[in-house]
Scaffold this motif. Structure first.
Motif, PDB file in Angstrom:
ATOM      1  N   ALA A   1      29.527  30.354  47.220  1.00 21.45           N
ATOM      2  CA  ALA A   1      28.464  31.346  47.041  1.00 21.45           C
ATOM      3  C   ALA A   1      28.723  32.208  45.812  1.00 21.45           C
ATOM      4  CB  ALA A   1      28.350  32.219  48.290  1.00 21.45           C
ATOM      5  N   PHE A   2      29.988  32.540  45.553  1.00 23.61           N
ATOM      6  CA  PHE A   2      30.332  33.328  44.358  1.00 23.61           C
ATOM      7  C   PHE A   2      29.935  32.578  43.089  1.00 23.61           C
ATOM      8  CE2 PHE A   2      33.591  33.976  41.018  1.00 23.61           C
ATOM      9  CZ  PHE A   2      33.267  35.272  40.673  1.00 23.61           C
TER      10      PHE A   2
ATOM     11  N   ALA B   1      36.339  35.706  49.394  1.00 23.25           N
ATOM     12  CA  ALA B   1      36.907  34.363  49.279  1.00 23.25           C
ATOM     13  C   ALA B   1      38.429  34.429  49.185  1.00 23.25           C
ATOM     14  CB  ALA B   1      36.318  33.652  48.060  1.00 23.25           C
TER      15      ALA B   1
ATOM     16  N   LEU C   1      27.490  42.070  44.509  1.00 26.45           N
ATOM     17  CA  LEU C   1      27.538  40.905  45.398  1.00 26.45           C
ATOM     18  C   LEU C   1      28.595  39.915  44.929  1.00 26.45           C
ATOM     19  CD1 LEU C   1      26.481  39.261  47.759  1.00 26.45           C
ATOM     20  CD2 LEU C   1      24.668  38.370  46.255  1.00 26.45           C
TER      21      LEU C   1
ATOM     22  N   LEU D   1      31.858  38.837  47.088  1.00 25.76           N
ATOM     23  CA  LEU D   1      32.109  37.437  47.439  1.00 25.76           C
ATOM     24  C   LEU D   1      33.455  36.964  46.916  1.00 25.76           C
ATOM     25  CD1 LEU D   1      28.569  35.904  46.821  1.00 25.76           C
ATOM     26  CD2 LEU D   1      29.764  36.059  49.022  1.00 25.76           C
ATOM     27  N   CYS D   2      33.816  37.392  45.712  1.00 33.46           N
ATOM     28  CA  CYS D   2      35.105  37.019  45.150  1.00 33.46           C
ATOM     29  C   CYS D   2      36.244  37.557  46.009  1.00 33.46           C
ATOM     30  CB  CYS D   2      35.216  37.532  43.713  1.00 33.46           C
ATOM     31  SG  CYS D   2      36.771  37.139  42.897  1.00 33.46           S
TER      32      CYS D   2
ATOM     33  N   ALA E   1      32.457  31.243  50.817  1.00 27.06           N
ATOM     34  CA  ALA E   1      32.342  32.439  49.969  1.00 27.06           C
ATOM     35  C   ALA E   1      32.606  32.096  48.511  1.00 27.06           C
ATOM     36  CB  ALA E   1      33.311  33.516  50.447  1.00 27.06           C
TER      37      ALA E   1
END
Length: 485
Positions: free
Chosen positions: A242-243, A211, A203, A207-208, A239
């Motif tokens: 979130a990361f 983004a 995950l 996300l990384c 993102a």
């Protein structure tokens, strides 16, 4: 315990396959810039497509390289390395056969996935295979031969582009992989890390990468001022947030945020962001400037950029020795300033420019600046963390450099008002190149100021870099975990 001796036939095979694997990824990162004008003309691509040709690879590579190292530790370094080599070759084949820019960009993103698997695995195989008495020399040979590959890259790329065509820049990876993979399977021992966890931060990696991709899209397409751009920017920031949240709360994060509790580590990574943003933007635009504005062939442009890599290859080890004696602060302050001076000298490179009078002096000053700063930068990153986290710290620093480069490639054309068709017009491109060099020089000065105000001499018993010889101009060297002193 690893017991392969460097002088043995198996040792030489291991060295060969790891050099071939790392060279595949390193060559692509240096030669694609030289091929961009030809790719654009052949595929009818605009400047945004050329930016994505570079950045699609960097997005997936920067976002997944930490995960790639963890997968090798858990499932077997040789297995993941071979998978990366074959994946990279298959994506390269798709790049070489791409009928349009969209397919090429998608294939470049797939190439980045393969690069994230094979790049950390190459060094890890060296460290896991060789006897302790030979490990340092094996790493030195691996990094040295890799530097030679980086030096050959622009020349080889220019020759291929002007001769058989730009598609062979990618197709060349296929025979290299067909040689590398069987040698690895036959001669390289399998290894893994018994301490590796069974859970992976998939995950966080997703996300990384998301983004980076969304923010890059927003920067490249910002000139259209559309709702898609605005939504991409907002989604990219979401993102990124979130990361950070996932990395803070996850049980096994790929980038533990507590590593940034070291002020020195944080500061050195800020310096990394500044200098490698400038380098990424420079090498993207300089290859185009020499062809579009000065009027040189791809071979001449690629060969013209060689001095920076050659200086790195010849002098990086000596620079590291100076940093150990004097401390890194002086070199990390002076190096970016030298690089900034080199980029200001590039303002003289325009229509009718002379290589000896205009281009070479700028590249020599830039190369000396790179030599001055890269070795102490790597040493400072390792010195800022515990010995057991040396590999993690190096991976984060390497990923940060790649992310900085992709942001620069996305942002500089926007900041300088470069239009979609600018690379087809010598005057339009030249008008934007000067301001871009000024921006790059300013970012380097900012990096110098950060280094001067934050970097301190490391403790005498801190980890030392193993990759003493380094030839890549776009990323700092990757280092593995170090044994306890």
């Amino acid at each position: 315990m690893p017991d392969v001796r460097l002088a043995s036939p198996q040792g030489r095979w291991i060295l060969l396959t790891t050099v071939l694997g790392s060279s595949m990824a390193l060559l692509d990162s240096t030669v694609v810039n030289v091929a961009l004008p030809h790719i654009g003309r052949d595929l009818g691509a605009d400047l945004a497509a050329l930016q994505w040709t570079v950045n699609a690879y960097m997005v997936t590579l920067a976002g997944l390289i930490l995960l790639g190292g963890a997968l090798g530790d858990r499932f077997g370094r040789r297995r993941i390395f071979v998978l990366g080599v074959l994946w990279f070759a298959a994506a390269s084949l798709l790049c070489g056969l791409a009928p349009n820019a969209g397919v090429l960009i998608a294939a470049r993103a797939l190439q980045g996935v393969g690069g994230a698997l094979l790049t950390p695995g190459s060094l890890a195989l060296i460290q896991a295979s060789f006897h302790a008495d030979d490990r340092g020399r094996a790493v030195g040979l691996w990094s040295g031969f890799g530097g030679v590959g980086a030096a050959v890259g622009p020349f080889l790329g220019g020759w291929l582009v002007d001769g058989p065509g730009w598609r062979w820049v990618f197709l060349l990876n296929v025979p290299l992989a067909l040689l590398c993979a069987p040698v690895a399977l036959r001669h390289v021992p399998e290894s893994s890390d018994e301490r590796a966890h069974t859970r992976f931060d998939v995950l966080g990696a997703a996300l990384c990468a998301a983004a980076l991709a969304l923010l890059t899209y927003a920067l490249i397409e910002a000139r259209t001022a559309s709702w898609a751009v605005a939504l991409s920017a907002v989604a990219g920031m979401a993102a990124a947030v979130a990361f950070v949240a996932v990395e803070r709360r996850g049980a096994d994060p790929m980038m533990p945020l507590d590593v940034f509790s070291s002020r020195q580590f944080t500061a050195v990574n800020l310096v990394t962001l500044c200098v490698y943003a400038a380098f990424g933007g420079f090498f993207f635009l300089a290859a185009l400037q020499l062809q579009v504005v000065v009027g040189w062939s791809a071979l001449a442009a690629g060969t013209a950029l060689l001095p920076t890599t050659v200086l790195m290859l010849l002098l990086s080890a000596r620079s590291g020795e100076f940093a150990e004696r004097l401390g890194p602060r002086l070199q990390l302050t002076a190096g970016p300033l030298l690089c900034a001076a080199g980029m200001l000298l590039m303002l003289r490179v325009g229509p009718g420019a002379s290589y000896l009078a205009d281009v070479l002096p700028a590249l020599l000053v830039l190369g000396l600046g790179m030599v001055t700063l890269v070795a102490p930068l790597t040493a400072s990153v390792l010195a800022a963390v515990d010995t057991a986290r040396a590999g993690l710290a190096s991976g984060i620093n390497n990923a940060a450099a790649r992310a900085a480069g992709l942001v620069a490639v996305a942002a500089l054309p926007l900041l300088t008002g470069m239009g979609e068709e600018a690379y087809r017009s010598a005057s339009a491109f030249d008008d934007a190149f000067g301001p871009a060099m000024l921006i790059c020089a300013g970012v380097l000065v900012a990096g110098s100021v950060i280094a001067f105000t934050t970097v301190r001499r490391p403790a005498p018993d801190c980890p030392r870099p193993e990759c003493r010889t380094h030839g890549s101009v776009l990323t700092p060297p990757l280092e593995g975990d170090h044994p306890a002193p």
